[in-house]
Design an enzyme around this catalytic site. Structure first.
Site, PDB file in Angstrom:
ATOM      1  N   ASP A  88      -2.738   2.533   6.190  1.00 54.89           N
ATOM      2  CA  ASP A  88      -2.504   2.991   4.811  1.00 54.89           C
ATOM      3  C   ASP A  88      -3.741   2.641   3.988  1.00 54.89           C
ATOM      4  O   ASP A  88      -3.773   1.648   3.264  1.00 54.89           O
ATOM      5  CB  ASP A  88      -1.257   2.303   4.262  1.00 54.89           C
ATOM      6  CG  ASP A  88      -0.995   2.651   2.809  1.00 54.89           C
ATOM      7  OD1 ASP A  88      -1.295   3.787   2.407  1.00 54.89           O
ATOM      8  OD2 ASP A  88      -0.477   1.781   2.070  1.00 54.89           O
ATOM      9  N   HIS A 123       2.563 -10.746   3.116  1.00 57.13           N
ATOM     10  CA  HIS A 123       1.711  -9.834   2.354  1.00 57.13           C
ATOM     11  C   HIS A 123       2.138  -9.802   0.889  1.00 57.13           C
ATOM     12  O   HIS A 123       1.291  -9.852  -0.019  1.00 57.13           O
ATOM     13  CB  HIS A 123       1.783  -8.441   2.964  1.00 57.13           C
ATOM     14  CG  HIS A 123       1.021  -7.398   2.191  1.00 57.13           C
ATOM     15  ND1 HIS A 123      -0.344  -7.451   2.012  1.00 57.13           N
ATOM     16  CD2 HIS A 123       1.448  -6.274   1.532  1.00 57.13           C
ATOM     17  CE1 HIS A 123      -0.737  -6.404   1.296  1.00 57.13           C
ATOM     18  NE2 HIS A 123       0.331  -5.687   0.996  1.00 57.13           N
ATOM     19  N   GLN A 178      -6.136   1.458  -7.530  1.00 54.28           N
ATOM     20  CA  GLN A 178      -4.739   1.015  -7.512  1.00 54.28           C
ATOM     21  C   GLN A 178      -4.444   0.002  -8.618  1.00 54.28           C
ATOM     22  O   GLN A 178      -3.423   0.091  -9.306  1.00 54.28           O
ATOM     23  CB  GLN A 178      -4.425   0.403  -6.141  1.00 54.28           C
ATOM     24  CG  GLN A 178      -2.986  -0.083  -5.978  1.00 54.28           C
ATOM     25  CD  GLN A 178      -2.779  -0.770  -4.633  1.00 54.28           C
ATOM     26  OE1 GLN A 178      -3.702  -0.896  -3.823  1.00 54.28           O
ATOM     27  NE2 GLN A 178      -1.561  -1.222  -4.382  1.00 54.28           N
ATOM     28  N   ASP A 223       6.438   4.701   1.831  1.00 56.61           N
ATOM     29  CA  ASP A 223       5.791   3.476   2.295  1.00 56.61           C
ATOM     30  C   ASP A 223       6.516   2.270   1.718  1.00 56.61           C
ATOM     31  O   ASP A 223       6.677   2.155   0.492  1.00 56.61           O
ATOM     32  CB  ASP A 223       4.314   3.461   1.894  1.00 56.61           C
ATOM     33  CG  ASP A 223       3.516   2.460   2.712  1.00 56.61           C
ATOM     34  OD1 ASP A 223       3.946   2.136   3.834  1.00 56.61           O
ATOM     35  OD2 ASP A 223       2.456   2.023   2.245  1.00 56.61           O
ATOM     36  N   ARG A 225      -8.441  -0.321  -3.795  1.00 62.11           N
ATOM     37  CA  ARG A 225      -7.834  -1.408  -4.562  1.00 62.11           C
ATOM     38  C   ARG A 225      -8.195  -1.365  -6.051  1.00 62.11           C
ATOM     39  O   ARG A 225      -7.380  -1.749  -6.905  1.00 62.11           O
ATOM     40  CB  ARG A 225      -8.264  -2.748  -3.968  1.00 62.11           C
ATOM     41  CG  ARG A 225      -7.830  -2.969  -2.533  1.00 62.11           C
ATOM     42  CD  ARG A 225      -6.329  -2.909  -2.366  1.00 62.11           C
ATOM     43  NE  ARG A 225      -5.918  -3.338  -1.029  1.00 62.11           N
ATOM     44  CZ  ARG A 225      -4.682  -3.326  -0.593  1.00 62.11           C
ATOM     45  NH1 ARG A 225      -3.709  -2.876  -1.386  1.00 62.11           N
ATOM     46  NH2 ARG A 225      -4.382  -3.740   0.620  1.00 62.11           N
ATOM     47  N   GLU A 239      -0.405  -1.351   9.279  1.00 57.73           N
ATOM     48  CA  GLU A 239       1.009  -1.022   9.188  1.00 57.73           C
ATOM     49  C   GLU A 239       1.468  -0.342  10.471  1.00 57.73           C
ATOM     50  O   GLU A 239       0.666   0.073  11.306  1.00 57.73           O
ATOM     51  CB  GLU A 239       1.293  -0.077   8.002  1.00 57.73           C
ATOM     52  CG  GLU A 239       0.867  -0.622   6.659  1.00 57.73           C
ATOM     53  CD  GLU A 239       1.478   0.154   5.489  1.00 57.73           C
ATOM     54  OE1 GLU A 239       2.513   0.839   5.702  1.00 57.73           O
ATOM     55  OE2 GLU A 239       0.923   0.074   4.378  1.00 57.73           O
ATOM     56  N   GLU A 276      -6.428  -9.410   1.294  1.00 58.73           N
ATOM     57  CA  GLU A 276      -5.992 -10.762   1.625  1.00 58.73           C
ATOM     58  C   GLU A 276      -7.074 -11.544   2.361  1.00 58.73           C
ATOM     59  O   GLU A 276      -7.307 -12.717   2.065  1.00 58.73           O
ATOM     60  CB  GLU A 276      -4.734 -10.699   2.500  1.00 58.73           C
ATOM     61  CG  GLU A 276      -3.522 -10.115   1.803  1.00 58.73           C
ATOM     62  CD  GLU A 276      -2.371  -9.922   2.785  1.00 58.73           C
ATOM     63  OE1 GLU A 276      -1.648 -10.913   3.032  1.00 58.73           O
ATOM     64  OE2 GLU A 276      -2.198  -8.800   3.308  1.00 58.73           O
ATOM     65  N   THR A 284      -4.016   8.707   4.829  1.00 64.02           N
ATOM     66  CA  THR A 284      -3.230   7.782   5.642  1.00 64.02           C
ATOM     67  C   THR A 284      -3.398   8.221   7.090  1.00 64.02           C
ATOM     68  O   THR A 284      -3.230   9.400   7.400  1.00 64.02           O
ATOM     69  CB  THR A 284      -1.741   7.823   5.255  1.00 64.02           C
ATOM     70  OG1 THR A 284      -1.596   7.516   3.867  1.00 64.02           O
ATOM     71  CG2 THR A 284      -0.934   6.839   6.079  1.00 64.02           C
ATOM     72  N   LYS A 330      -3.754   5.491  -3.250  1.00 54.59           N
ATOM     73  CA  LYS A 330      -3.156   5.588  -1.919  1.00 54.59           C
ATOM     74  C   LYS A 330      -3.183   7.002  -1.344  1.00 54.59           C
ATOM     75  O   LYS A 330      -3.242   7.187  -0.121  1.00 54.59           O
ATOM     76  CB  LYS A 330      -1.690   5.136  -1.978  1.00 54.59           C
ATOM     77  CG  LYS A 330      -1.495   3.690  -2.390  1.00 54.59           C
ATOM     78  CD  LYS A 330      -1.726   2.756  -1.222  1.00 54.59           C
ATOM     79  CE  LYS A 330      -1.249   1.352  -1.545  1.00 54.59           C
ATOM     80  NZ  LYS A 330      -1.390   0.450  -0.386  1.00 54.59           N
ATOM     81  N   GLU A 378      -5.050  -1.073   5.579  1.00 52.08           N
ATOM     82  CA  GLU A 378      -3.801  -1.825   5.608  1.00 52.08           C
ATOM     83  C   GLU A 378      -3.162  -1.648   6.974  1.00 52.08           C
ATOM     84  O   GLU A 378      -2.849  -0.522   7.385  1.00 52.08           O
ATOM     85  CB  GLU A 378      -2.838  -1.377   4.504  1.00 52.08           C
ATOM     86  CG  GLU A 378      -3.289  -1.782   3.112  1.00 52.08           C
ATOM     87  CD  GLU A 378      -2.173  -1.696   2.080  1.00 52.08           C
ATOM     88  OE1 GLU A 378      -1.087  -2.271   2.324  1.00 52.08           O
ATOM     89  OE2 GLU A 378      -2.372  -1.038   1.053  1.00 52.08           O
TER      90      GLU A 378
END
Length: 421
Positions: A238, A138, A245, A131, A242, A206, A369, A262, A258, A204
């Site tokens: 993904d 971002h 992480q 990834d 948080r 992606e 975000e 996925t 993570k 996420e």
């Protein structure tokens, strides 16, 4: 030039006209063996039946059993000449003026399935998954949230495509539920670290490239040849915990935050189908080192959208609209960098782009975000969200708008279910 039309009825707003023909793997019945197919309108064309009838009669595919396999890996390994031959054959067979398949009632009955009635499965065996972190917007926002305005983006980010090696075993097909992960979080004050279900679960937005032909160990792929090693693109979510992480990522980066799941979309849209939507990539400053300097640097004009359906609600809300062009590092640069040290890629390997955020508030590609790490909750259908709650469903779509047709990716969906006891 007249627009190419199929004898299969395709709605004007369909993601899957004859100009697209994305590849996937499906099961007509739960007990059926998986087999490769292409999407056309609301139908799936069974490539194993087309092969058995001798319709793949070109010099490359005539004697290959790649469409009799339970995945696409053998086809991916054959390279761009085989991919082009297959696309040319299928576009001819499906075109409105070609009678071979159109007028063969028996073959049509055993070759076409309603897409809504089949089960899609992972289209390839994914040996390895990487990834990247390739969107400047971002990267900047994450830096502002966690490090402040003094140094939001580390200087090396502008010199090379940053990435981490992910977990291939937990990649799942669209529609698979995601179990809320458990793990450790930051301790509060002098207490021991938190342990339990993630309290900051995120999506996420992606996309991911599917490797076609790989490379031998020790032999890098030239950036200007990299496109010949990429079969196509899929949508990718993904999922990220948080809180887990944030506690674990220093000093070695993402791990349990993570690796729990996925999600990818079932249809691989080929680079050949995306070629009409290639656009000049944004200028990179400073100029990349020679091994990353492309003669022609392109991204694709793919409109991306995220909808969130809160638990207990019938309707979903659009929370993000972004575009693949918001990537700073192109997928060909990502692939070239991945192999520059001699790392060998194999057919079916997957590498994600990283979250694709744009410069506007409505183009941010994750809740981290959008809510600024939970400080600014989103308003959704009379409720609010800082991060995902159990029962929430996330829906990604991707679409290229052509002249009288679309080239789309369908949907990439997943619903959050409670953590295991």
């Amino acid at each position: 030039m007249a627009l190419l039309k199929s004898f299969v009825d395709v709605r004007p707003d369909s993601h899957f006209p004859i100009q697209n023909l994305p590849y996937g793997v499906f099961k007509p019945e739960p007990s059926s063996s998986p087999r490769p197919g292409v999407a056309i309108g609301d139908f799936v064309l069974d490539l194993s039946e087309i092969f058995r009838d001798g319709l793949f009669d070109g010099p490359i595919l005539r004697d290959s059993d790649c469409f009799l396999q339970p995945n696409l890996n053998k086809f991916l390994a054959m390279g761009r000449p085989a991919w082009k031959e297959a696309r040319s054959t299928l576009q001819k067979l499906l075109s409105s003026g070609e009678p071979t398949l159109r007028d063969n009632d028996e073959l049509r009955k055993k070759s076409f399935y309603e897409m809504s009635k089949v089960e899609m499965v992972l289209p390839m065996v994914i040996g390895d998954y990487t990834d990247f972190f390739a969107s400047m917007h971002h990267a900047k926002n994450c830096g502002l949230i966690f490090r402040g305005p003094q140094n939001p983006i580390n200087p090396n980010w502008f010199q090379l495509p940053i990435a981490y090696h992910g977990r291939a075993s937990s990649i799942v097909i669209s529609g698979t539920d995601i179990i809320r992960p458990r793990g450790q979080g930051h301790p509060q004050g002098s207490s021991t670290p938190y342990f339990g279900p993630s309290q900051k679960l995120d999506f996420e937005l992606e996309m991911a490239a599917v490797v076609g032909t790989g490379n031998e160990l020790g032999k890098p792929i030239d950036v200007n040849n990299a496109a010949d090693h990429i079969f196509g693109l899929v949508l990718m979510n993904d999922w990220s915990a948080r809180d887990i992480q944030a506690w674990e990522y220093v000093p070695l980066g993402p791990f349990l935050g993570k690796s729990f799941g996925t999600t990818i979309s079932p249809w691989i849209v080929t680079l050949d189908a995306l070629e009409p939507f290639a656009r000049q990539a944004s200028k990179q400053d400073p100029p990349p080192l020679p091994y990353l300097a492309e003669k022609t640097s392109v991204n694709y004009d793919i409109s991306l959208e995220v909808q969130l359906r809160p638990a207990g609600k019938d309707d979903s809300c659009v929370v993000t609209r972004s575009n693949f062009q918001n990537l700073y590092w192109t997928v060909t640069q990502q692939l070239a960098h991945h192999t520059v040290n001699g790392c060998n890629l194999r057919p079916g390997d997957l590498f994600g782009t990283g979250t694709i955020s744009g410069p506007e508030p409505g183009s941010l590609g994750c809740l981290l975000e959008l809510t600024w790490n939970g400080q600014k909750p989103l308003s959704l259908n009379g409720t609010s969200r800082k991060f995902l709650e159990d029962g929430d469903e996330v829906i990604f779509t991707g679409l290229c708008k052509g002249d009288g047709y679309n080239v789309g990716f369908g949907k990439c969906t997943g619903k959050i279910v409670p953590s295991l006891p």
